[in-house]
Design a protein around this motif. Structure first.
Motif, PDB file in Angstrom:
ATOM      1  N   GLY A  89       0.778  -1.228   0.000  1.00 60.25           N
ATOM      2  CA  GLY A  89       0.000   0.000   0.000  1.00 60.25           C
ATOM      3  C   GLY A  89       0.808   1.276   0.000  1.00 60.25           C
ATOM      4  N   LEU A  90       2.124   1.187  -0.248  1.00 63.59           N
ATOM      5  CA  LEU A  90       2.946   2.393  -0.271  1.00 63.59           C
ATOM      6  C   LEU A  90       3.100   2.903  -1.699  1.00 63.59           C
ATOM      7  CD1 LEU A  90       5.569   1.258   2.383  1.00 63.59           C
ATOM      8  CD2 LEU A  90       3.618   2.782   2.696  1.00 63.59           C
ATOM      9  N   TYR A  91       3.862   3.988  -1.863  1.00 63.06           N
ATOM     10  CA  TYR A  91       3.936   4.663  -3.154  1.00 63.06           C
ATOM     11  C   TYR A  91       5.040   4.072  -4.018  1.00 63.06           C
ATOM     12  CZ  TYR A  91       0.804   8.089  -1.096  1.00 63.06           C
ATOM     13  OH  TYR A  91      -0.276   8.687  -0.509  1.00 63.06           O
ATOM     14  N   PHE A 102       7.692   9.791   4.574  1.00 67.86           N
ATOM     15  CA  PHE A 102       6.298  10.236   4.462  1.00 67.86           C
ATOM     16  C   PHE A 102       5.472   9.700   5.630  1.00 67.86           C
ATOM     17  CE2 PHE A 102       1.948   9.277   3.072  1.00 67.86           C
ATOM     18  CZ  PHE A 102       1.508  10.539   2.729  1.00 67.86           C
ATOM     19  N   VAL A 103       5.634   8.405   5.927  1.00 66.29           N
ATOM     20  CA  VAL A 103       4.881   7.797   7.023  1.00 66.29           C
ATOM     21  C   VAL A 103       5.282   8.431   8.359  1.00 66.29           C
ATOM     22  CG1 VAL A 103       4.470   5.659   8.294  1.00 66.29           C
ATOM     23  CG2 VAL A 103       4.548   5.623   5.795  1.00 66.29           C
ATOM     24  N   ARG A 115      14.693   8.497  12.726  1.00 59.67           N
ATOM     25  CA  ARG A 115      13.829   7.332  12.930  1.00 59.67           C
ATOM     26  C   ARG A 115      13.833   6.443  11.687  1.00 59.67           C
ATOM     27  NH1 ARG A 115       9.293   6.418  16.329  1.00 59.67           N
ATOM     28  NH2 ARG A 115      10.115   8.125  17.565  1.00 59.67           N
ATOM     29  N   VAL A 116      13.795   7.074  10.508  1.00 59.60           N
ATOM     30  CA  VAL A 116      13.812   6.306   9.260  1.00 59.60           C
ATOM     31  C   VAL A 116      15.137   5.580   9.097  1.00 59.60           C
ATOM     32  CG1 VAL A 116      13.865   6.514   6.740  1.00 59.60           C
ATOM     33  CG2 VAL A 116      12.089   7.688   8.059  1.00 59.60           C
ATOM     34  N   ALA A 148       7.244   0.338   7.608  1.00 58.24           N
ATOM     35  CA  ALA A 148       6.296   1.456   7.654  1.00 58.24           C
ATOM     36  C   ALA A 148       5.327   1.326   8.822  1.00 58.24           C
ATOM     37  CB  ALA A 148       5.528   1.536   6.336  1.00 58.24           C
ATOM     38  N   CYS A 149       4.867   0.117   9.103  1.00 62.47           N
ATOM     39  CA  CYS A 149       3.895  -0.019  10.191  1.00 62.47           C
ATOM     40  C   CYS A 149       4.564  -0.151  11.553  1.00 62.47           C
ATOM     41  CB  CYS A 149       2.937  -1.180   9.927  1.00 62.47           C
ATOM     42  SG  CYS A 149       3.654  -2.813   9.967  1.00 62.47           S
TER      43      CYS A 149
END
Length: 306
Positions: A89-91, A102-103, A115-116, A148-149
């Motif tokens: 579900g990501l870009y 983005f998240v 954090r990323v 991402a989650c």
């Protein structure tokens, strides 16, 4: 002392038009456990996950996730839950790092770049940070979705068939990460059709037609199944398996690992079937039932147990 519950819902129901997708579901999952969510396609697993994380509102029933009411606290609850959907579900036209950034900003996380970077290293995506998501294989997309989650450090992780369509190595690495997260205190509810994955869970919940049918540890479900099994080794098994499928007492028969495996609920009838399939060089032996036998049995007989 009983462990506090991460998920505690009763009578949970959801209907779309004339179809009741979740029907009076009671579910309790202790914190820090890995709970395997099993069931055939259309059994209500995905809808249940969406109810638990506040993306859908139940028509009836209710309860809590992480101590928060799934109706009243849905917005706050979504910030404490990580939800990985079945489909990527990501870009596709953003890089791995851009997707995660983005998240991170959507969650208004402090120091999002740091954090990323930390998450990229944690899931082994550091070397692919500048690669477009569209160029990733299924296994790497899976890692990106997990990253991402996980960015907002959720306390409960809902994973909807996260390893479907990826190779065995990627599945093993993904599950190693799940086990590590549970060891750190995270609760995981994961739906899967792979029995080797289900066997790694602390407990298993099986749904059919929107209802909870059985639950417990893998060995408990096998012990309570009432199934018996026989296995045959020797020559000509491909011819015997067709005969086996039509015999009384044989619910399923297939060839696995070079052996013919027959399963049924009546041990005497199954033994008689094995005797009736005697052939030169073929040796039949009783075999313990396995979790995949139980899963197939439930799929064939989708009716609530008393």
């Amino acid at each position: 002392m009983n462990a506090p519950l991460a998920i505690d819902v009763t009578g949970l129901s959801k209907q779309f038009g004339a179809m009741r997708v979740v029907d009076g579901l009671n579910l309790a999952v202790p914190r820090g456990q890995i709970c395997g969510f099993l069931g055939g396609n259309g059994s209500g697993k995905t809808t249940t996950m969406r109810l638990l994380c506040g993306l859908l509102t139940p028509d009836a029933g209710g309860g809590t996730c992480l101590g928060r009411d799934i109706r009243r606290d849905a917005v706050r609850l979504r910030r404490e839950i990580g939800y990985m959907t079945q489909r990527f579900g990501l870009y596709a036209d953003l890089t791995v790092a851009e997707n995660l950034l983005f998240v991170a900003r959507m969650y208004a996380l402090p120091t999002p770049e740091a954090r990323v970077a930390d998450m990229l290293a944690r899931v082994g995506l550091h070397d692919r940070a500048r690669q477009l998501a569209a160029e990733l294989s299924g296994g790497w997309k899976q890692r990106l979705s997990l990253a991402a989650c996980m960015l907002h450090t959720p306390k409960l992780l809902l994973l909807d068939e996260p390893t479907a369509g990826v190779d065995a190595k990627a599945r093993r690495e993904f599950w190693d990460q799940i086990v590590d997260m549970a060891a750190d205190g995270m609760t995981v509810l994961v739906s899967t059709h792979y029995m080797d994955e289900a066997e790694r869970c602390d407990r298993i919940v099986y749904m059919a037609s929107g209802r909870l049918i059985v639950q417990g540890q893998a060995h408990e479900l096998v012990a309570r199944s009432g199934l018996s099994a026989y296995e045959a080794s020797g020559p000509g098994l491909t011819g015997l398996v067709r005969r086996a499928r039509g015999m009384a007492g044989v619910e399923s028969a297939t060839i696995i690992g070079g052996a013919l495996r027959a399963v049924g609920t009546d041990e005497a009838l199954l033994a008689a079937a094995a005797a009736g399939l005697a052939a030169p060089g073929v040796i039949w032996r009783p075999s313990p039932p396995r979790l995949d036998d139980v899963f197939l049995h439930l799929l064939r007989n989708e009716a609530p147990s008393p």
